[in-house]
Design a protein around this motif. Structure first.
Motif, mmCIF file in Angstrom:
data_model
loop_
_atom_site.group_PDB
_atom_site.id
_atom_site.type_symbol
_atom_site.label_atom_id
_atom_site.label_comp_id
_atom_site.label_asym_id
_atom_site.label_seq_id
_atom_site.Cartn_x
_atom_site.Cartn_y
_atom_site.Cartn_z
ATOM 1 N N ASP A 68 0.813 -1.212 0.000
ATOM 2 C CA ASP A 68 0.000 0.000 0.000
ATOM 3 C C ASP A 68 0.848 1.264 0.000
ATOM 4 O OD1 ASP A 68 -2.212 -1.589 0.078
ATOM 5 O OD2 ASP A 68 -2.414 -1.505 2.259
ATOM 6 N N ASP A 69 2.156 1.139 0.089
ATOM 7 C CA ASP A 69 3.019 2.301 0.221
ATOM 8 C C ASP A 69 3.360 2.975 -1.087
ATOM 9 O OD1 ASP A 69 4.947 0.916 2.968
ATOM 10 O OD2 ASP A 69 3.065 2.007 2.953
ATOM 11 N N HIS A 70 3.072 2.364 -2.216
ATOM 12 C CA HIS A 70 3.433 2.982 -3.484
ATOM 13 C C HIS A 70 2.222 2.993 -4.416
ATOM 14 C CE1 HIS A 70 4.035 -1.313 -4.214
ATOM 15 N NE2 HIS A 70 3.826 -1.054 -5.484
ATOM 16 N N TYR A 71 2.261 3.923 -5.332
ATOM 17 C CA TYR A 71 1.169 4.105 -6.278
ATOM 18 C C TYR A 71 1.463 3.337 -7.551
ATOM 19 C CZ TYR A 71 -1.785 6.392 -9.735
ATOM 20 O OH TYR A 71 -2.671 6.639 -10.743
ATOM 21 N N VAL A 72 0.512 2.554 -7.977
ATOM 22 C CA VAL A 72 0.626 1.830 -9.238
ATOM 23 C C VAL A 72 -0.399 2.426 -10.190
ATOM 24 C CG1 VAL A 72 0.452 -0.403 -10.376
ATOM 25 C CG2 VAL A 72 1.330 -0.263 -8.045
ATOM 26 N N PRO A 73 0.068 3.156 -11.206
ATOM 27 C CA PRO A 73 -0.889 3.800 -12.112
ATOM 28 C C PRO A 73 -1.589 2.765 -12.980
ATOM 29 C CG PRO A 73 1.339 4.076 -12.931
ATOM 30 C CD PRO A 73 1.454 3.419 -11.579
ATOM 31 N N PRO A 74 -2.773 3.120 -13.469
ATOM 32 C CA PRO A 74 -3.463 2.195 -14.366
ATOM 33 C C PRO A 74 -2.705 2.111 -15.685
ATOM 34 C CG PRO A 74 -4.621 4.288 -14.261
ATOM 35 C CD PRO A 74 -3.538 4.344 -13.230
ATOM 36 N N PRO A 75 -2.902 1.049 -16.431
ATOM 37 C CA PRO A 75 -2.195 0.932 -17.709
ATOM 38 C C PRO A 75 -2.631 2.042 -18.653
ATOM 39 C CG PRO A 75 -3.830 -0.811 -17.481
ATOM 40 C CD PRO A 75 -3.764 -0.105 -16.170
ATOM 41 N N PRO A 76 -1.696 2.569 -19.427
ATOM 42 C CA PRO A 76 -2.051 3.676 -20.330
ATOM 43 C C PRO A 76 -2.916 3.177 -21.477
ATOM 44 C CG PRO A 76 0.201 2.975 -20.726
ATOM 45 C CD PRO A 76 -0.280 2.217 -19.524
ATOM 46 N N PRO A 77 -3.696 4.068 -22.054
ATOM 47 C CA PRO A 77 -4.516 3.651 -23.196
ATOM 48 C C PRO A 77 -3.606 3.349 -24.389
ATOM 49 C CG PRO A 77 -4.648 6.022 -22.907
ATOM 50 C CD PRO A 77 -3.883 5.476 -21.729
ATOM 51 N N PRO A 78 -4.065 2.532 -25.314
ATOM 52 C CA PRO A 78 -3.226 2.217 -26.472
ATOM 53 C C PRO A 78 -3.002 3.453 -27.336
ATOM 54 C CG PRO A 78 -5.437 1.343 -26.768
ATOM 55 C CD PRO A 78 -5.362 1.868 -25.358
ATOM 56 N N LEU A 79 -1.870 3.477 -28.010
ATOM 57 C CA LEU A 79 -1.557 4.596 -28.894
ATOM 58 C C LEU A 79 -2.493 4.583 -30.096
ATOM 59 C CD1 LEU A 79 2.337 4.445 -28.922
ATOM 60 C CD2 LEU A 79 0.887 6.122 -27.787
ATOM 61 N N PRO A 80 -2.843 5.759 -30.588
ATOM 62 C CA PRO A 80 -3.704 5.774 -31.767
ATOM 63 C C PRO A 80 -2.965 5.186 -32.963
ATOM 64 C CG PRO A 80 -2.992 7.993 -31.206
ATOM 65 C CD PRO A 80 -2.526 7.090 -30.118
ATOM 66 N N ARG A 81 -3.691 4.529 -33.791
ATOM 67 C CA ARG A 81 -3.105 3.822 -34.929
ATOM 68 C C ARG A 81 -2.631 4.784 -36.011
ATOM 69 N NH1 ARG A 81 -0.246 -0.173 -35.924
ATOM 70 N NH2 ARG A 81 -0.828 -1.201 -37.808
ATOM 71 N N GLY A 82 -3.382 5.814 -36.294
ATOM 72 C CA GLY A 82 -2.994 6.747 -37.350
ATOM 73 C C GLY A 82 -3.414 6.231 -38.712
ATOM 74 N N ASP A 83 -3.611 7.150 -39.633
ATOM 75 C CA ASP A 83 -4.006 6.733 -40.977
ATOM 76 C C ASP A 83 -2.768 6.460 -41.830
ATOM 77 O OD1 ASP A 83 -3.226 9.354 -41.047
ATOM 78 O OD2 ASP A 83 -4.720 9.993 -42.512
ATOM 79 N N ALA A 84 -2.977 6.015 -43.030
ATOM 80 C CA ALA A 84 -1.876 5.599 -43.907
ATOM 81 C C ALA A 84 -0.977 6.774 -44.279
ATOM 82 C CB ALA A 84 -2.431 4.935 -45.159
ATOM 83 N N ILE A 85 -1.548 7.952 -44.477
ATOM 84 C CA ILE A 85 -0.734 9.111 -44.865
ATOM 85 C C ILE A 85 0.207 9.516 -43.731
ATOM 86 C CG2 ILE A 85 -0.846 11.551 -45.491
ATOM 87 C CD1 ILE A 85 -3.463 10.936 -46.931
ATOM 88 N N THR A 86 -0.285 9.502 -42.511
ATOM 89 C CA THR A 86 0.550 9.861 -41.375
ATOM 90 C C THR A 86 1.684 8.856 -41.194
ATOM 91 O OG1 THR A 86 -1.358 10.873 -40.296
ATOM 92 C CG2 THR A 86 0.528 10.367 -38.916
ATOM 93 N N ARG A 87 1.368 7.577 -41.292
ATOM 94 C CA ARG A 87 2.427 6.559 -41.147
ATOM 95 C C ARG A 87 3.457 6.676 -42.266
ATOM 96 N NH1 ARG A 87 -0.987 1.336 -40.582
ATOM 97 N NH2 ARG A 87 -2.622 2.699 -41.281
ATOM 98 N N ALA A 88 3.005 6.927 -43.500
ATOM 99 C CA ALA A 88 3.947 7.086 -44.608
ATOM 100 C C ALA A 88 4.814 8.325 -44.415
ATOM 101 C CB ALA A 88 3.181 7.180 -45.924
ATOM 102 N N SER A 89 4.242 9.381 -43.844
ATOM 103 C CA SER A 89 5.024 10.590 -43.577
ATOM 104 C C SER A 89 6.114 10.337 -42.553
ATOM 105 C CB SER A 89 4.111 11.711 -43.084
ATOM 106 O OG SER A 89 3.152 12.033 -44.052
#
Length: 149
Positions: A68-89
């Motif tokens: 109980d002495d330390h804080y365990v944060p919740p798991p972060p949300p997944p990263l957004p996938r992004g569209d094809a143009i952003t990934r190609a950039s």
């Protein structure tokens, strides 16, 4: 007396009283009186402010488990996938210079059109990411655009 002599006298007094201790009664107590714990609170509990009466006495005394002495944060949300143009950039932004660096380290022959393509890919990737970044509020932010300076 001149203003200069008054100032000199004040400095002499400051220097003479430099090593003297303060005669203030509040020097013994480093906090304001309103933060003192009353005698009733020390008789009921352990004397520490903020103790919750609904908690067991063992937890108030500090015998809680070490988990109980330390804080365990919740798991972060997944990263957004992004569209094809952003990934190609992103691939063009890092791929162009990476290819030129790899070709230089491995002494691959670099013709003019290969160098031009790598540099153009870097510039195109950068420009595409900056243009798509946008500078307005998100479309779901509502009518209030917050503080405007």
């Amino acid at each position: 007396m001149t203003p200069q002599s008054d100032e000199d006298e004040v400095w002499r007094q400051i220097v003479a009283s430099f090593n003297e201790t303060a005669e203030d009664a509040s020097a013994e107590q480093p906090w304001p009186d309103r933060e003192n714990v009353s005698d009733e609170a020390t008789e009921e509990g352990d004397g520490e402010p903020g103790g919750d009466a609904s908690e067991p006495a063992s937890e108030q005394a500090g015998t809680a488990s070490e988990d109980d002495d330390h804080y365990v944060p919740p798991p972060p949300p997944p990263l957004p996938r992004g569209d094809a143009i952003t990934r190609a950039s992103w691939v063009a932004l890092f791929g162009g210079p990476a290819y030129l660096l790899l070709a230089a380290l491995l002494t691959w022959p670099m013709e003019g059109w290969i160098v031009f393509t790598a540099v153009a890919a870097f510039i195109a990737g950068f420009v595409t990411l900056v243009v798509r970044m946008g500078d307005g509020p998100p479309p779901d932010s509502g009518w209030d655009d917050g503080a405007v300076i």
